[in-house]
Motif scaffolding. Structure first.
Motif, PDB file in Angstrom:
ATOM      1  N   HIS A  88       0.824  -1.205   0.000  1.00  0.00           N
ATOM      2  CA  HIS A  88       0.000   0.000   0.000  1.00  0.00           C
ATOM      3  C   HIS A  88       0.860   1.258   0.000  1.00  0.00           C
ATOM      4  O   HIS A  88       0.496   2.267  -0.617  1.00  0.00           O
ATOM      5  N   CYS A  89       2.009   1.175   0.649  1.00  0.00           N
ATOM      6  CA  CYS A  89       2.967   2.285   0.606  1.00  0.00           C
ATOM      7  C   CYS A  89       3.412   2.540  -0.836  1.00  0.00           C
ATOM      8  O   CYS A  89       3.481   3.682  -1.285  1.00  0.00           O
ATOM      9  N   CYS A  90       3.699   1.471  -1.566  1.00  0.00           N
ATOM     10  CA  CYS A  90       4.143   1.607  -2.957  1.00  0.00           C
ATOM     11  C   CYS A  90       3.051   2.184  -3.848  1.00  0.00           C
ATOM     12  O   CYS A  90       3.326   3.037  -4.701  1.00  0.00           O
ATOM     13  N   VAL A  91       1.822   1.745  -3.651  1.00  0.00           N
ATOM     14  CA  VAL A  91       0.716   2.276  -4.460  1.00  0.00           C
ATOM     15  C   VAL A  91       0.562   3.770  -4.194  1.00  0.00           C
ATOM     16  O   VAL A  91       0.384   4.570  -5.128  1.00  0.00           O
ATOM     17  N   MET A  92       0.638   4.169  -2.931  1.00  0.00           N
ATOM     18  CA  MET A  92       0.541   5.588  -2.592  1.00  0.00           C
ATOM     19  C   MET A  92       1.666   6.382  -3.242  1.00  0.00           C
ATOM     20  O   MET A  92       1.436   7.425  -3.869  1.00  0.00           O
ATOM     21  N   LEU A  93       2.893   5.894  -3.134  1.00  0.00           N
ATOM     22  CA  LEU A  93       4.037   6.631  -3.675  1.00  0.00           C
ATOM     23  C   LEU A  93       3.996   6.728  -5.194  1.00  0.00           C
ATOM     24  O   LEU A  93       4.315   7.771  -5.767  1.00  0.00           O
ATOM     25  N   VAL A  94       3.595   5.647  -5.848  1.00  0.00           N
ATOM     26  CA  VAL A  94       3.496   5.683  -7.315  1.00  0.00           C
ATOM     27  C   VAL A  94       2.420   6.671  -7.744  1.00  0.00           C
ATOM     28  O   VAL A  94       2.606   7.441  -8.699  1.00  0.00           O
TER      29      VAL A  94
ATOM     30  N   ARG B  83      -1.986  -0.964 -10.688  1.00  0.00           N
ATOM     31  CA  ARG B  83      -1.615  -1.489 -12.017  1.00  0.00           C
ATOM     32  C   ARG B  83      -0.490  -0.688 -12.666  1.00  0.00           C
ATOM     33  O   ARG B  83       0.092  -1.119 -13.657  1.00  0.00           O
ATOM     34  N   GLN B  84      -0.186   0.490 -12.127  1.00  0.00           N
ATOM     35  CA  GLN B  84       0.920   1.291 -12.659  1.00  0.00           C
ATOM     36  C   GLN B  84       2.255   0.952 -11.985  1.00  0.00           C
ATOM     37  O   GLN B  84       3.300   1.427 -12.418  1.00  0.00           O
ATOM     38  N   THR B  85       2.201   0.159 -10.927  1.00  0.00           N
ATOM     39  CA  THR B  85       3.432  -0.188 -10.220  1.00  0.00           C
ATOM     40  C   THR B  85       4.173  -1.298 -10.962  1.00  0.00           C
ATOM     41  O   THR B  85       3.617  -1.963 -11.838  1.00  0.00           O
ATOM     42  N   GLN B  86       5.415  -1.512 -10.582  1.00  0.00           N
ATOM     43  CA  GLN B  86       6.182  -2.608 -11.153  1.00  0.00           C
ATOM     44  C   GLN B  86       5.894  -3.932 -10.446  1.00  0.00           C
ATOM     45  O   GLN B  86       5.935  -4.991 -11.065  1.00  0.00           O
ATOM     46  N   HIS B  87       5.571  -3.851  -9.160  1.00  0.00           N
ATOM     47  CA  HIS B  87       5.509  -5.056  -8.346  1.00  0.00           C
ATOM     48  C   HIS B  87       4.090  -5.496  -7.979  1.00  0.00           C
ATOM     49  O   HIS B  87       3.902  -6.628  -7.528  1.00  0.00           O
ATOM     50  N   PHE B  88       3.088  -4.646  -8.169  1.00  0.00           N
ATOM     51  CA  PHE B  88       1.742  -4.983  -7.709  1.00  0.00           C
ATOM     52  C   PHE B  88       0.692  -4.817  -8.801  1.00  0.00           C
ATOM     53  O   PHE B  88      -0.501  -4.732  -8.511  1.00  0.00           O
ATOM     54  N   ARG B  89       1.136  -4.804 -10.047  1.00  0.00           N
ATOM     55  CA  ARG B  89       0.199  -4.584 -11.157  1.00  0.00           C
ATOM     56  C   ARG B  89      -0.729  -5.775 -11.393  1.00  0.00           C
ATOM     57  O   ARG B  89      -1.700  -5.671 -12.139  1.00  0.00           O
ATOM     58  N   HIS B  90      -0.431  -6.907 -10.737  1.00  0.00           N
ATOM     59  CA  HIS B  90      -1.269  -8.095 -10.893  1.00  0.00           C
ATOM     60  C   HIS B  90      -2.525  -8.028 -10.043  1.00  0.00           C
ATOM     61  O   HIS B  90      -3.422  -8.866 -10.179  1.00  0.00           O
TER      62      HIS B  90
END
Length: 320
Positions: A14-20, A276-283
């Motif tokens: 969730h941190c990564c989604v927020m930052l992206v 879906r725009q992240t590298q690691h959680f787009r699935h």
């Protein structure tokens, strides 16, 4: 623009989604991430997500023995709150001396547009700037300050770090926790409100669109004392309505959140748009439409009954 956020290994997704989401809509971003320690794999994931979008990230380790002294949730409804929520109280000591202002963002947020206007807010004479939590002014009674000041949500907080250092605000916050340990319910948010209610610049609702904005009862929420309205939040409600369909900062403050079962938030898909725009959680994909449809229908029915009861209660009070 200097951003501060906090996470542990359990909230990295969730941190990564927020930052992206932030980096997709804003330029020249430096992130200070507060943590008691992440696995090397999770540090790498966060670093890759931030640098891929042109940002910079610095990991700041928090002394766990400091956090050990803070009160933690006792009720099931607050069990999702982690130790990381207290990290922001330590920002002046953790960040480089040249950092004089930061924008703190919770990780259950998506940033859907530019926040440059928010970042450029003049904080002269104020410790922080934050958005009022509509209808939560009664929390002031528990915390020992006048209801008229309301109660702000600390999930999006513009922090005047120079002010914190000049007036030793972190020490004031620690002292409040020590003296009022048993009165604290919403953790660092309570503490910030109790200590800084006079030093908080109130921001428009658009800068922290919490879940209660999307509650069917939102327009009926006020702060009252002995039946009299103290805060009507007219300007906040008008601003929230203007930005409701296309929020700048969307804060999934309540449960269930988009990644949890039976989420009823009308904009829960926005979380997956950025995932879906992240590298690691787009699935990641939203929940089953039928399951969600049933949850939404049940929620709306329950809220409809609640609204009728509230209006009837107010009618009877007015007639008495």
């Amino acid at each position: 623009m200097v951003i501060v956020c906090a996470t542990d290994d359990n909230f990295v997704q969730h941190c990564c989604v927020m930052l992206v989401s932030l980096l997709m809509n804003n330029d020249d971003v430096t992130v200070f991430l507060l943590t008691e320690g992440l696995t090397p794999e999770n540090e790498q994931i966060i670093s890759e997500e931030v640098t891929a979008r042109g940002g910079k990230v610095h990991f700041c380790n928090v002394d766990p023995t400091v956090i050990d002294r803070f009160p933690m949730p006792s009720g099931a409804e607050l069990a999702h709150i982690s130790r990381a929520t207290y990290y922001r109280l330590l920002i002046p000591d953790l960040l480089p001396k040249e950092v004089d202002k930061v924008l703190y963002l919770d990780c259950d947020i998506v940033v859907n547009h530019s926040v440059a206007t928010l970042w450029n807010t003049d904080l002269t004479g104020y410790a922080i700037a934050a958005v009022a939590q509509v209808g939560f002014g009664h929390e002031a009674i528990r915390l020992g300050y006048p209801v008229e000041y309301g109660y702000f949500n600390a999930g999006v907080t513009l922090i005047n770090v120079d002010y914190f250092r000049q007036y030793d605000v972190s020490r004031q916050l620690m002292d409040y926790i020590a003296k009022n340990y048993n009165s604290i319910k919403y953790h660092d948010q309570d503490t910030l409100n109790a200590v800084l209610y006079k030093q908080c610049l109130h921001l428009a609702a658009q800068w922290n669109m919490t879940s209660n904005v999307y509650d069917p009862d939102y327009s009926l929420q006020y702060d009252r004392i002995d039946g009299q309205v103290v805060n009507d939040y007219a300007a906040d409600k008008c601003n929230a309505l203007e930005h409701k369909a296309d929020p700048t900062i969307l804060h999934y403050a309540s449960h269930p959140k988009p990644w949890q079962h039976n989420c009823v938030h009308p904009l829960y898909n926005l979380y997956y748009h950025y995932a879906r725009q992240t590298q690691h959680f787009r699935h990641l994909h939203p929940q089953n439409a039928i399951t969600r449809g049933w949850a939404v229908m049940t929620y709306r029915a329950r809220k409809h009954v609640s609204t009728i009861k509230q209006r009837l209660r107010r009618y009877l009070i007015a007639k008495a």
